[in-house]
Scaffold this motif. Sequence first.
Motif, PDB file in Angstrom:
ATOM      1  N   PRO A   1       0.827  -1.209   0.000  1.00 58.35           N
ATOM      2  CA  PRO A   1       0.000   0.000   0.000  1.00 58.35           C
ATOM      3  C   PRO A   1       0.864   1.263   0.000  1.00 58.35           C
ATOM      4  N   GLY A   2       0.463   2.240  -0.809  1.00 52.71           N
ATOM      5  CA  GLY A   2       1.185   3.504  -0.855  1.00 52.71           C
ATOM      6  C   GLY A   2       2.261   3.566  -1.922  1.00 52.71           C
ATOM      7  N   TYR A   3       2.708   2.396  -2.409  1.00 52.58           N
ATOM      8  CA  TYR A   3       3.767   2.337  -3.422  1.00 52.58           C
ATOM      9  C   TYR A   3       3.158   2.206  -4.823  1.00 52.58           C
ATOM     10  N   TYR A   4       3.884   2.700  -5.797  1.00 49.14           N
ATOM     11  CA  TYR A   4       3.482   2.492  -7.189  1.00 49.14           C
ATOM     12  C   TYR A   4       3.510   1.000  -7.528  1.00 49.14           C
ATOM     13  N   SER A   5       2.747   0.648  -8.563  1.00 48.83           N
ATOM     14  CA  SER A   5       2.482  -0.768  -8.827  1.00 48.83           C
ATOM     15  C   SER A   5       3.657  -1.553  -9.385  1.00 48.83           C
ATOM     16  N   ASP A   6       4.731  -0.877  -9.834  1.00 52.13           N
ATOM     17  CA  ASP A   6       5.861  -1.667 -10.331  1.00 52.13           C
ATOM     18  C   ASP A   6       6.457  -2.525  -9.216  1.00 52.13           C
ATOM     19  N   SER A   7       6.154  -2.197  -7.968  1.00 49.25           N
ATOM     20  CA  SER A   7       6.657  -3.002  -6.850  1.00 49.25           C
ATOM     21  C   SER A   7       5.733  -4.162  -6.483  1.00 49.25           C
ATOM     22  N   TRP A   8       4.510  -4.129  -6.985  1.00 47.21           N
ATOM     23  CA  TRP A   8       3.515  -5.137  -6.576  1.00 47.21           C
ATOM     24  C   TRP A   8       3.614  -6.362  -7.480  1.00 47.21           C
ATOM     25  N   VAL A   9       4.613  -7.160  -7.294  1.00 42.11           N
ATOM     26  CA  VAL A   9       4.898  -8.265  -8.223  1.00 42.11           C
ATOM     27  C   VAL A   9       3.706  -9.232  -8.355  1.00 42.11           C
ATOM     28  N   LYS A  10       3.382  -9.549  -9.613  1.00 39.61           N
ATOM     29  CA  LYS A  10       2.223 -10.413  -9.898  1.00 39.61           C
ATOM     30  C   LYS A  10       2.632 -11.871 -10.031  1.00 39.61           C
ATOM     31  N   MET A  11       1.664 -12.767  -9.878  1.00 40.49           N
ATOM     32  CA  MET A  11       1.882 -14.213  -9.971  1.00 40.49           C
ATOM     33  C   MET A  11       3.123 -14.587  -9.160  1.00 40.49           C
ATOM     34  N   LEU A  12       3.185 -14.013  -7.975  1.00 38.92           N
ATOM     35  CA  LEU A  12       4.364 -14.121  -7.105  1.00 38.92           C
ATOM     36  C   LEU A  12       4.658 -15.581  -6.775  1.00 38.92           C
TER      37      LEU A  12
ATOM     38  N   PHE B   1      -6.437  10.239  -3.499  1.00 41.98           N
ATOM     39  CA  PHE B   1      -5.601   9.321  -2.701  1.00 41.98           C
ATOM     40  C   PHE B   1      -4.192   9.878  -2.629  1.00 41.98           C
ATOM     41  N   ASP B   2      -3.413   9.305  -1.708  1.00 38.41           N
ATOM     42  CA  ASP B   2      -1.973   9.591  -1.682  1.00 38.41           C
ATOM     43  C   ASP B   2      -1.274   8.296  -1.262  1.00 38.41           C
ATOM     44  N   ASP B   3      -0.147   8.405  -0.582  1.00 41.96           N
ATOM     45  CA  ASP B   3       0.590   7.186  -0.240  1.00 41.96           C
ATOM     46  C   ASP B   3       0.200   6.626   1.127  1.00 41.96           C
ATOM     47  N   GLY B   4      -0.878   7.122   1.722  1.00 38.40           N
ATOM     48  CA  GLY B   4      -1.316   6.587   3.007  1.00 38.40           C
ATOM     49  C   GLY B   4      -1.307   7.604   4.133  1.00 38.40           C
ATOM     50  N   HIS B   5      -0.862   8.821   3.844  1.00 39.63           N
ATOM     51  CA  HIS B   5      -0.988   9.857   4.869  1.00 39.63           C
ATOM     52  C   HIS B   5      -2.456  10.236   5.037  1.00 39.63           C
ATOM     53  N   GLY B   6      -3.192  10.103   3.967  1.00 39.16           N
ATOM     54  CA  GLY B   6      -4.634  10.356   4.025  1.00 39.16           C
ATOM     55  C   GLY B   6      -5.001  11.687   3.397  1.00 39.16           C
ATOM     56  N   ILE B   7      -6.216  11.734   2.848  1.00 40.20           N
ATOM     57  CA  ILE B   7      -6.686  12.954   2.166  1.00 40.20           C
ATOM     58  C   ILE B   7      -7.378  13.864   3.171  1.00 40.20           C
TER      59      ILE B   7
ATOM     60  N   LYS C   1     -16.030  11.006   1.433  1.00 35.08           N
ATOM     61  CA  LYS C   1     -16.446   9.747   2.054  1.00 35.08           C
ATOM     62  C   LYS C   1     -15.199   8.879   2.192  1.00 35.08           C
ATOM     63  N   GLN C   2     -14.828   8.650   3.446  1.00 32.94           N
ATOM     64  CA  GLN C   2     -13.610   7.879   3.698  1.00 32.94           C
ATOM     65  C   GLN C   2     -13.974   6.699   4.579  1.00 32.94           C
ATOM     66  N   GLU C   3     -14.163   5.561   3.966  1.00 33.71           N
ATOM     67  CA  GLU C   3     -14.577   4.435   4.800  1.00 33.71           C
ATOM     68  C   GLU C   3     -13.681   3.216   4.651  1.00 33.71           C
ATOM     69  N   ASN C   4     -12.678   3.305   3.804  1.00 34.22           N
ATOM     70  CA  ASN C   4     -11.849   2.119   3.576  1.00 34.22           C
ATOM     71  C   ASN C   4     -10.395   2.293   4.006  1.00 34.22           C
ATOM     72  N   GLY C   5     -10.148   3.268   4.861  1.00 34.01           N
ATOM     73  CA  GLY C   5      -8.792   3.412   5.369  1.00 34.01           C
ATOM     74  C   GLY C   5      -7.944   4.370   4.556  1.00 34.01           C
ATOM     75  N   ARG C   6      -6.763   4.618   5.062  1.00 36.89           N
ATOM     76  CA  ARG C   6      -5.933   5.693   4.511  1.00 36.89           C
ATOM     77  C   ARG C   6      -5.219   5.363   3.203  1.00 36.89           C
ATOM     78  N   TYR C   7      -5.168   4.079   2.827  1.00 44.58           N
ATOM     79  CA  TYR C   7      -4.537   3.721   1.553  1.00 44.58           C
ATOM     80  C   TYR C   7      -5.543   3.657   0.405  1.00 44.58           C
ATOM     81  N   ALA C   8      -6.828   3.801   0.759  1.00 41.56           N
ATOM     82  CA  ALA C   8      -7.891   3.618  -0.237  1.00 41.56           C
ATOM     83  C   ALA C   8      -8.218   4.930  -0.934  1.00 41.56           C
ATOM     84  N   TYR C   9      -9.048   4.840  -1.970  1.00 45.22           N
ATOM     85  CA  TYR C   9      -9.609   6.042  -2.562  1.00 45.22           C
ATOM     86  C   TYR C   9     -10.484   6.736  -1.521  1.00 45.22           C
TER      87      TYR C   9
END
Lengths: 399, 102
Positions: free
Chosen positions: A228-239, A311-317, A336-344
């Motif tokens: 959470p908070g990082y760009y997706s190039d770090s989110w390795v798929k089919m890990l 959104f941002d990197d988790g500091h929150g809007i 409307k913020q109901e899914n936590g600080r990493y969410a939209y």
Amino acid sequence: MKRREFLKTSMAASAAILGTTALSAGETHQPIDTRKVSDMAFPEKRPLITYSDRPPLLESPRSTFARGITENDEFFVRWHLPDIPTYIDTDSFTIKIDGLVEKELEISLKELKNDFEQVEVTAVLQCGGNSRSAFTPIAGGIQWGSGAMGCAKWKGVRLSDILNRAGLKKDAHWIGFNGKDNAAYYETPNFVRELEIEELNDHVIIAYEMNGEDLPYLNGFPLRLVIPGYYSDSWVKMLSNITVTNKYKSLFFMDVAYRVPDNKCECETPKHKFKPTKPITNMNVKSVIGYPENGMKLYHNSHVVVRGVAFDDGHGIREVLVSVNGGKTWEKAELKQENGRYAYTEFRYSYKPTKYGKLTFMAKAVNRLGDEQPFAKDIGWNHGGYKYNGIDEVTVEVV
Amino acid sequence: MKKLLLIAILSAGSLFAQVKGDIEVPYISYQIKMGKGFDAVQANCLMCHSFGYIINQGPQSREFWHKKIEKMIVHFKAPITKEDEKIVTDYLFKHYGNGKLK
């Protein structure tokens, strides 16, 4: 699928490419927003904006930003390597943890779901090159509009729980992640991502579910890394592999690609590239309008609710501001913020158009640190077209 | 040392295949421009990626295209000969260029 439909698809994706003017300074503007979804759907996806079939590159249309959670079948797709397994045997699939660990592990999907605490995090996944088409001269790479991002509820197990079970050796310092996608040539480097142990926290998970369902195949089935908070190039798929090392290995995707100038504005000019550079990691503050869309007609004196996500990197809007006069004055949108600080964070802004003709809505997010989105024209250019977060604009016609 | 990659499976396929079964990703025949050097483009580029990857980069300078090919050779280890490097650069600049050398 008829051949004619293939052709239409390809033309839709290749149309609307920006002409270029060679500006020595480099400029930024609104990303391209005229691309249409394809006539063709990929597995488990509804038709999306389609840039490439191999590797698959699919963008979500603007309308997805009217909702706080992006549905699985309209979530964007971006792979780097062409050879993606087309069959996964869920009974025999394992993830291996090796390198500088006390005990090497090979964990099956079943064990992962049964032997570890299950956790869920709602987080935005965004490509570092999202909105790249906002840069002139054109930055290298796919000319994404704004739709290389989405937000989902990711369920899985904590990476730290798995590493604790394996037991890290004293000099463990780097963790490398590799997935099952392969290049056409053996010599091509794998799409490996490394993280420093200090970068880990309890929010980093290995996910097998997205919005309550198995991960879609094109989003990394059966397992993907979620940071959470990082760009997706770090989110390795089919890990499939996690390797712990003491030394950093040089990696193309971290050392050459996905880097921005290491200066305050993270910018440079086409003539004078800035060295040194740094990898893109944390996302900056951004908002996108999902409704209305460019070119829509709205009725005079009607009740319009502008909707979008921030959104941002988790500091929150902290707030989202909307302007209808070119940025001269701004008014607060409802959040409307109901899914936590990493969410939209969803935003809504009610408006009644009282003048006929063109009307432009602008949206600007501010996070809890006070960071706010700049105007598109005030963003510094960079050669990779990364980290664009200009104030979004939608122009409609009041009739 | 080449690992053969199954390309261009022109198949109707079922577009909503089950994940647990065999997945079939649709093949898209991107409309790429024909011309001198196209054979070299087909032989060298299509091994790893679709034509969509090329035509969705936007119109670019000759230097840009040449650097892309160099990246494929240096970083992705694509076995592109010196001769083809030039042919492919010329082709890309002619059909997907912006008229500028740099």
